[in-house]
Design a protein around this motif. Sequence first.
Motif, PDB file in Angstrom:
ATOM      1  N   VAL A 237       1.616 -49.279  -5.245  1.00 49.25           N
ATOM      2  CA  VAL A 237       1.089 -49.022  -6.582  1.00 49.25           C
ATOM      3  C   VAL A 237       2.211 -48.406  -7.408  1.00 49.25           C
ATOM      4  N   ARG A 238       2.537 -49.012  -8.520  1.00 47.53           N
ATOM      5  CA  ARG A 238       3.544 -48.420  -9.390  1.00 47.53           C
ATOM      6  C   ARG A 238       3.280 -48.804 -10.847  1.00 47.53           C
ATOM      7  N   PHE A 239       3.643 -47.869 -11.738  1.00 48.76           N
ATOM      8  CA  PHE A 239       3.398 -48.041 -13.166  1.00 48.76           C
ATOM      9  C   PHE A 239       4.704 -48.344 -13.892  1.00 48.76           C
ATOM     10  N   ASP A 240       4.544 -48.903 -15.083  1.00 41.45           N
ATOM     11  CA  ASP A 240       5.697 -49.119 -15.948  1.00 41.45           C
ATOM     12  C   ASP A 240       6.090 -47.762 -16.531  1.00 41.45           C
ATOM     13  N   PRO A 241       7.221 -47.193 -16.108  1.00 43.07           N
ATOM     14  CA  PRO A 241       7.559 -45.830 -16.548  1.00 43.07           C
ATOM     15  C   PRO A 241       7.810 -45.715 -18.047  1.00 43.07           C
ATOM     16  N   SER A 242       8.087 -46.816 -18.712  1.00 41.96           N
ATOM     17  CA  SER A 242       8.318 -46.752 -20.162  1.00 41.96           C
ATOM     18  C   SER A 242       7.017 -46.621 -20.936  1.00 41.96           C
ATOM     19  N   LYS A 243       5.896 -46.879 -20.267  1.00 39.03           N
ATOM     20  CA  LYS A 243       4.607 -46.848 -20.949  1.00 39.03           C
ATOM     21  C   LYS A 243       3.639 -45.827 -20.369  1.00 39.03           C
ATOM     22  N   THR A 244       3.739 -45.585 -19.069  1.00 44.24           N
ATOM     23  CA  THR A 244       2.714 -44.779 -18.395  1.00 44.24           C
ATOM     24  C   THR A 244       3.360 -43.684 -17.555  1.00 44.24           C
ATOM     25  N   SER A 323      -5.582 -56.642  -1.019  1.00 41.94           N
ATOM     26  CA  SER A 323      -6.521 -57.017  -2.070  1.00 41.94           C
ATOM     27  C   SER A 323      -6.677 -55.821  -3.000  1.00 41.94           C
ATOM     28  N   MET A 324      -6.349 -56.002  -4.295  1.00 41.69           N
ATOM     29  CA  MET A 324      -6.368 -54.883  -5.224  1.00 41.69           C
ATOM     30  C   MET A 324      -7.110 -55.253  -6.502  1.00 41.69           C
ATOM     31  N   ARG A 325      -7.989 -54.344  -6.921  1.00 43.91           N
ATOM     32  CA  ARG A 325      -8.691 -54.445  -8.203  1.00 43.91           C
ATOM     33  C   ARG A 325      -8.420 -53.170  -8.966  1.00 43.91           C
ATOM     34  N   ALA A 326      -7.961 -53.312 -10.206  1.00 44.40           N
ATOM     35  CA  ALA A 326      -7.518 -52.133 -10.944  1.00 44.40           C
ATOM     36  C   ALA A 326      -7.914 -52.226 -12.408  1.00 44.40           C
ATOM     37  N   GLY A 327      -8.229 -51.068 -13.010  1.00 41.54           N
ATOM     38  CA  GLY A 327      -8.572 -51.022 -14.425  1.00 41.54           C
ATOM     39  C   GLY A 327      -8.692 -49.586 -14.918  1.00 41.54           C
ATOM     40  N   PRO A 328      -8.701 -49.420 -16.221  1.00 37.81           N
ATOM     41  CA  PRO A 328      -8.801 -50.457 -17.251  1.00 37.81           C
ATOM     42  C   PRO A 328      -7.473 -51.174 -17.537  1.00 37.81           C
ATOM     43  N   LEU A 329      -7.529 -52.518 -17.518  1.00 37.94           N
ATOM     44  CA  LEU A 329      -6.390 -53.372 -17.809  1.00 37.94           C
ATOM     45  C   LEU A 329      -6.867 -54.536 -18.684  1.00 37.94           C
ATOM     46  N   PRO A 330      -6.017 -55.069 -19.514  1.00 38.62           N
ATOM     47  CA  PRO A 330      -6.390 -56.283 -20.242  1.00 38.62           C
ATOM     48  C   PRO A 330      -6.384 -57.482 -19.302  1.00 38.62           C
ATOM     49  N   CYS A 331      -7.192 -58.463 -19.577  1.00 38.40           N
ATOM     50  CA  CYS A 331      -7.269 -59.644 -18.702  1.00 38.40           C
ATOM     51  C   CYS A 331      -5.942 -60.384 -18.608  1.00 38.40           C
ATOM     52  N   SER A 332      -5.161 -60.300 -19.664  1.00 38.49           N
ATOM     53  CA  SER A 332      -3.894 -61.030 -19.680  1.00 38.49           C
ATOM     54  C   SER A 332      -2.756 -60.253 -19.036  1.00 38.49           C
ATOM     55  N   ASP A 334       0.015 -58.898 -16.715  1.00 35.79           N
ATOM     56  CA  ASP A 334       0.809 -59.370 -15.587  1.00 35.79           C
ATOM     57  C   ASP A 334       1.013 -58.187 -14.641  1.00 35.79           C
ATOM     58  N   MET A 335       0.334 -58.219 -13.524  1.00 33.76           N
ATOM     59  CA  MET A 335       0.352 -57.094 -12.592  1.00 33.76           C
ATOM     60  C   MET A 335       1.403 -57.244 -11.499  1.00 33.76           C
ATOM     61  N   SER A 336       2.235 -58.266 -11.550  1.00 32.78           N
ATOM     62  CA  SER A 336       3.131 -58.550 -10.432  1.00 32.78           C
ATOM     63  C   SER A 336       4.240 -57.512 -10.276  1.00 32.78           C
ATOM     64  N   ASP A 337       4.759 -56.971 -11.368  1.00 32.62           N
ATOM     65  CA  ASP A 337       5.875 -56.030 -11.285  1.00 32.62           C
ATOM     66  C   ASP A 337       5.403 -54.585 -11.335  1.00 32.62           C
ATOM     67  N   ALA A 338       4.615 -54.232 -12.357  1.00 28.85           N
ATOM     68  CA  ALA A 338       4.128 -52.860 -12.530  1.00 28.85           C
ATOM     69  C   ALA A 338       2.813 -52.894 -13.289  1.00 28.85           C
ATOM     70  N   LEU A 339       2.092 -51.790 -13.219  1.00 23.79           N
ATOM     71  CA  LEU A 339       0.792 -51.688 -13.878  1.00 23.79           C
ATOM     72  C   LEU A 339       0.949 -50.972 -15.218  1.00 23.79           C
ATOM     73  N   ALA A 340       0.296 -51.496 -16.239  1.00 23.98           N
ATOM     74  CA  ALA A 340       0.332 -50.894 -17.578  1.00 23.98           C
ATOM     75  C   ALA A 340      -1.096 -50.684 -18.052  1.00 23.98           C
ATOM     76  N   PRO A 341      -1.733 -49.580 -17.653  1.00 18.36           N
ATOM     77  CA  PRO A 341      -3.149 -49.344 -17.988  1.00 18.36           C
ATOM     78  C   PRO A 341      -3.384 -49.223 -19.496  1.00 18.36           C
ATOM     79  N   LEU A 342      -4.598 -49.548 -19.897  1.00 17.70           N
ATOM     80  CA  LEU A 342      -5.050 -49.228 -21.245  1.00 17.70           C
ATOM     81  C   LEU A 342      -5.255 -47.714 -21.326  1.00 17.70           C
ATOM     82  N   MET A 343      -4.783 -47.117 -22.425  1.00 16.13           N
ATOM     83  CA  MET A 343      -4.841 -45.671 -22.551  1.00 16.13           C
ATOM     84  C   MET A 343      -6.087 -45.229 -23.329  1.00 16.13           C
ATOM     85  N   ALA A 344      -6.243 -43.923 -23.430  1.00 11.21           N
ATOM     86  CA  ALA A 344      -7.400 -43.336 -24.124  1.00 11.21           C
ATOM     87  C   ALA A 344      -7.501 -43.881 -25.540  1.00 11.21           C
ATOM     88  N   GLY A 345      -8.703 -44.329 -25.892  1.00  9.14           N
ATOM     89  CA  GLY A 345      -8.952 -44.866 -27.228  1.00  9.14           C
ATOM     90  C   GLY A 345      -8.665 -46.346 -27.352  1.00  9.14           C
TER      91      GLY A 345
END
Length: 386
Positions: A237-244, A323-332, A334-345
């Motif tokens: 599990v890893r996030f995009d450090p520029s965003k999250t 097998s991974m299910r993660a959210g909140p994320l937009p349907c579009s 791309d989860m292959s490299d890093a995760l970029a969650p939808l933020m508050a609001g």
Amino acid sequence: MAGRGNPPEGTPDDASGGDDEYRDDYRSVVFDESFIKAAQLQEFSARERMEDEEHAAVRNRALPSTAETSDGELNTTYGRGSITASRQGIVLVLLIVLAFGTAIYMGVRNPYQAPPQPPAEPMRNSLLPLAPRDQVPGAKPADLFQHSPAAQFRAGADGVTLPPVRRTRHFSESQVLSSLTAAKEYVVSSSLDPAVLSGNAVRDVRLMLDPAQHEQFDQSMDHPRNDGRHSATGWMVRFDPSKTTLADPRIRVSGSMTVQEAGPDALEVVADHVFVYAVRPTQDGQGEKAEEHSSLFTVRREVRFEVDREDLRRQQLSVEQVSMRAGPLPCSADMSDALAPLMAGEEAKDDGAAGTDPYARGRSSASLCGVLSTSSQPSPAAQKDD
């Protein structure tokens, strides 16, 4: 000197049996010529002993070997028996060396040798983004956790618990414990380590893997793609450090682990956990104000491991399936490299999942998409308490 048949002091005066009777009485103690020739020790003469006072009293004699000549007479030679024995010893040694060399050669060239162990199976993964129906709730991390389903979850590695350990048919209790421990270490390192979550470290995760999976792992890190085998987020599990960034390092965890035999030489361990991260936008910086814009990001991650006997010896494992299910994320997303969650609001746009072409050959790169249930999000009370 007395004859060969007479004793040294001559014939006793009272001998009444004559020469024949005398010879019979002393036959057992008389040394005839054949006996003398067969002796292995020979006494030095008186002259030899006078010339060399330190000379030993006796010396070894070479045993004679007797051969019959062409005219029928016996020819006696000395010392040939030892030479023959030496030659026989040399021949015997050569035969042993030849047999040993032949056995080695046949072992190397034997076409019926045991086949090598099959390589580890490649990791397979499936990643499903979960899109929210409404805006993502935001508040301080403590308020978010308190009013969410993760309120009773343990923090960090304490939430990754081992099941009761029992021996199996082909594995001892200690081997089962070792396999479970290795799986737990992988789960903790790949899902809870802050350095891994920020995308800055991969080495510790790689070292836990069977070497046969290193090439696939490296390809996933260098060129991640959504093809079911080379997603970096399949391994960790890893996030995009520029965003999250993490708003609270105490990640909430709940789940279970099971173990069973995958055969007489391998164990299968399944780790199924829910991880809840408090995250916030990187650009918000630090401070209490930034924490107020935190939100929760939930990951349901099921990892299936295989641990064979060689893995137990090296304290490593193979990742078979993720097998991974993660959210909140937009349907579009791309989860292959890093995760970029939808933020508050934020809310998911009506972008839908990428289209799928049924006529296209090969595996589709389009992602499926799920809906993040409202009940899985923090309740409105979290924002009111803020």
